[in-house]
Design a protein around this motif. Structure first.
Motif, short mmCIF file in Angstrom:
data_model
loop_
_atom_site.label_atom_id
_atom_site.label_comp_id
_atom_site.label_asym_id
_atom_site.label_seq_id
_atom_site.Cartn_x
_atom_site.Cartn_y
_atom_site.Cartn_z
N MET A 1 0.84 -1.19 0.00
CA MET A 1 0.00 0.00 0.00
C MET A 1 0.88 1.24 0.00
O MET A 1 1.73 1.42 0.86
CB MET A 1 -0.93 0.00 1.22
CG MET A 1 -1.80 1.24 1.34
SD MET A 1 -3.21 1.24 0.21
CE MET A 1 -4.26 -0.02 0.97
N THR A 2 0.71 2.09 -1.03
CA THR A 2 1.44 3.35 -1.11
C THR A 2 0.56 4.45 -0.52
O THR A 2 -0.60 4.60 -0.93
CB THR A 2 1.79 3.69 -2.57
OG1 THR A 2 2.60 2.64 -3.10
CG2 THR A 2 2.54 5.00 -2.66
N ASN A 3 1.09 5.21 0.39
CA ASN A 3 0.32 6.28 1.04
C ASN A 3 0.51 7.59 0.29
O ASN A 3 1.63 8.01 0.01
CB ASN A 3 0.78 6.43 2.49
CG ASN A 3 0.53 5.18 3.30
OD1 ASN A 3 -0.52 4.55 3.19
ND2 ASN A 3 1.51 4.79 4.11
N CYS A 4 -0.61 8.23 -0.04
CA CYS A 4 -0.58 9.50 -0.77
C CYS A 4 -1.35 10.56 0.01
O CYS A 4 -2.25 10.25 0.79
CB CYS A 4 -1.21 9.34 -2.15
SG CYS A 4 -0.42 8.08 -3.19
N ASP A 5 -1.01 11.80 -0.25
CA ASP A 5 -1.72 12.92 0.38
C ASP A 5 -2.96 13.25 -0.45
O ASP A 5 -4.07 12.83 -0.12
CB ASP A 5 -0.78 14.11 0.50
CG ASP A 5 -1.44 15.33 1.12
OD1 ASP A 5 -2.49 15.17 1.77
OD2 ASP A 5 -0.92 16.45 0.95
N LEU A 6 -2.78 13.95 -1.56
CA LEU A 6 -3.88 14.31 -2.45
C LEU A 6 -3.73 13.57 -3.76
O LEU A 6 -2.69 13.66 -4.42
CB LEU A 6 -3.90 15.82 -2.69
CG LEU A 6 -4.93 16.34 -3.70
CD1 LEU A 6 -6.36 16.06 -3.24
CD2 LEU A 6 -4.75 17.83 -3.95
N VAL A 7 -4.76 12.82 -4.15
CA VAL A 7 -4.76 12.09 -5.41
C VAL A 7 -5.73 12.75 -6.37
O VAL A 7 -6.87 13.05 -6.00
CB VAL A 7 -5.16 10.61 -5.19
CG1 VAL A 7 -5.39 9.92 -6.53
CG2 VAL A 7 -4.09 9.88 -4.42
N VAL A 8 -5.30 12.97 -7.60
CA VAL A 8 -6.17 13.48 -8.66
C VAL A 8 -6.31 12.38 -9.70
O VAL A 8 -5.31 11.88 -10.22
CB VAL A 8 -5.60 14.76 -9.30
CG1 VAL A 8 -6.53 15.24 -10.42
CG2 VAL A 8 -5.40 15.85 -8.27
N ILE A 9 -7.55 11.99 -10.00
CA ILE A 9 -7.81 10.91 -10.94
C ILE A 9 -8.25 11.50 -12.26
O ILE A 9 -9.36 12.01 -12.40
CB ILE A 9 -8.89 9.96 -10.39
CG1 ILE A 9 -8.55 9.52 -8.98
CG2 ILE A 9 -9.04 8.75 -11.31
CD1 ILE A 9 -9.69 8.79 -8.28
N GLY A 10 -7.36 11.47 -13.24
CA GLY A 10 -7.65 12.04 -14.56
C GLY A 10 -6.72 13.19 -14.86
O GLY A 10 -6.63 14.13 -14.07
#
Length: 459
Positions: free
Chosen positions: A1-10
């Motif tokens: 599992m990679t932990n991310c802060d803010l993910v934008v899809i697209g």
């Protein structure tokens, strides 16, 4: 599992704008895009390549029209490979620039298809088929839209959507375009200029649904003798044979075509990322409901662009993107425009913004409509673009500008003046008293305002 802060899809105009804005505000951003380069449909398979081809078509038509001004050119010679290379070169230059902007902002770009697996979890399938799991604190959905298909059509490579039309594999002798909206009309003019005989079959009563019918007169006049337009015509049967595609619309036989372009609209792609797994709701039509700050039913997940209600336009997505990014960063912002412009980059162009006359009638809103014909514009006549009109939709009691429409050369550029007037709450007097350079096309809007005030001297 990679932990991310803010993910934008697209990674289309909305997605990359949201990612870049959030990064500028100090966030660690991961941008997930299914294609091998950023830009989405708009840059890679939509706005930019289509406008490149329309620019070529306009040059061909302008050269032909120059004979009326005393200048004659020889017949154009078409090099399809060079034309495709030019189009692709424009796209490549812009996508390369986006990759550089992402790198400069330290935005992590992942290529793959994302799906929610929980309220704070995603699974991304990469092009090699492997899967990776991500957790996130916040997410912005910007997955855009896809062309609507007609299930009754046969599976035949000669039947294409807008992506196929922009690929420009060949110039068919006879092309049928199903749909008389913006995409259909733009492609009609491209292929006509390149040498195709073009027929448009539109199921509705007018071209460019959404625009006021009176605004379209210069365009419909310009299409006469170039493109055959059939309104209230719904294609009911297509028979694919070796010599061509035979088309019927009810009892009407439209004949044989070498290619068919289906341009009947687009659908949101929100359902493809399994938003229900994250607790994000969808409407019956597949859109993701949001508040003015672009939050979904899950406050830490936002949605922007074509997956949300409203016009499917890149510039709408860009402004929504900045609101979503800033809201995710704790700022108090809202997306609450008074006017969103729409533009058909046809010849002549058609642009409108704010309240339309059609909507005003439907909603019982009292308005006064004024217009100025470009046939009385010195600049339009000197540039041989006199077939045009500028219209204003005004509050009859206050003179406040509620909407505007322009049909003519560079209408897409000129409509910004009206958009600013609407956002500022300007009146006809404000516009009329603003000194416009003469002779210009922009002063036709001021003349329309003067017509409302009764001070017009140019007619």
């Amino acid at each position: 599992m990679t932990n991310c802060d803010l993910v934008v899809i697209g990674g289309g105009p909305g997605g990359y704008t949201a990612a870049f804005r959030a990064a500028d505000l100090g966030r660690s951003v991961t941008l997930i895009e299914a294609d091998d380069r950023l830009g989405g449909v708009c840059l890679n398979r939509g706005c930019i390549p289509s406008k490149t081809l329309l620019s070529v078509a306009e040059k061909i038509e302008s050269a032909a029209a120059a004979t009326e001004m005393g200048v004659a050119f020889g017949a154009p010679t078409l090099n399809l490979d060079a034309l495709r290379a030019h189009k692709d070169g424009v796209v490549n230059r812009l996508t390369t620039g986006l990759a550089g902007l992402a790198k400069r902002r330290r935005v992590t770009v992942l290529q793959g298809t994302a799906k929610f697996t929980g309220a704070n979890a995603l699974q991304v399938q990469t092009p090699d088929g492997s899967r990776m799991a991500l957790s996130f604190t916040q997410a912005i959905i910007a997955t855009g839209s896809a062309p609507i298909t007609l299930p009754m059509l046969p599976d035949d490579p000669r039947i294409m959507d807008s992506t196929g039309a922009l690929a420009l594999q060949d110039v068919p002798a006879r092309l049928l375009i199903i749909g008389g909206g913006i995409i259909g009309l733009e492609m009609a003019q491209v292929y006509h200029a390149l040498g195709s005989e073009v027929v448009i079959a539109e199921a509705g009563p007018q071209l460019v649904p959404g625009a006021d019918p009176a605004l379209l007169s210069p365009l419909t006049e310009a299409l006469k003798g170039k493109v055959a337009v059939h309104l209230t015509t719904q294609v009911s049967d297509v028979r694919a044979e070796e010599e061509g595609l035979w088309v019927c619309a009810g009892a009407q036989d439209l004949g044989r075509f070498d290619r068919i372009l289906v341009a009947i609209g687009r659908r949101p792609r929100g359902a493809e990322i399994d938003p229900a797994a994250a607790g994000v709701t969808l409407t019956e039509r597949g859109f993701i409901p949001t508040g003015r700050d672009k939050r979904t039913s899950q406050p830490h997940i936002f949605a922007i662009g074509d997956v949300t209600e409203g016009p499917m336009l890149a510039h709408k997505a860009v402004h929504e993107a900045k609101v979503a990014a800033e809201a995710a960063c704790g700022e108090k912002v809202e997306f609450d425009p008074r006017a969103i412009p729409s533009v058909a980059y046809t010849h002549p162009e058609v642009a409108w913004t704010g309240l339309t006359e059609t909507r005003a009638k439907a909603e019982g809103i009292a308005v006064k409509v004024t217009s100025f014909p470009w046939a009385a514009s010195g600049r339009a006549l000197s540039a041989a673009v006199g077939a045009g009109t500028s219209r204003l939709i005004l509050d009859p009691s206050t003179g406040r500008i509620l909407g505007a429409g322009i049909c003519g050369a560079n209408a897409g550029e000129l409509i910004a003046v009206a958009g600013l007037a609407i956002e500022m709450g300007a009146t006809a007097e404000d516009l009329a008293l603003t000194i416009h350079a003469h002779p210009t096309l922009s002063e036709t809007l001021a003349f329309a305002a003067e017509s409302f005030l009764g001070t017009l001297t140019d007619l």
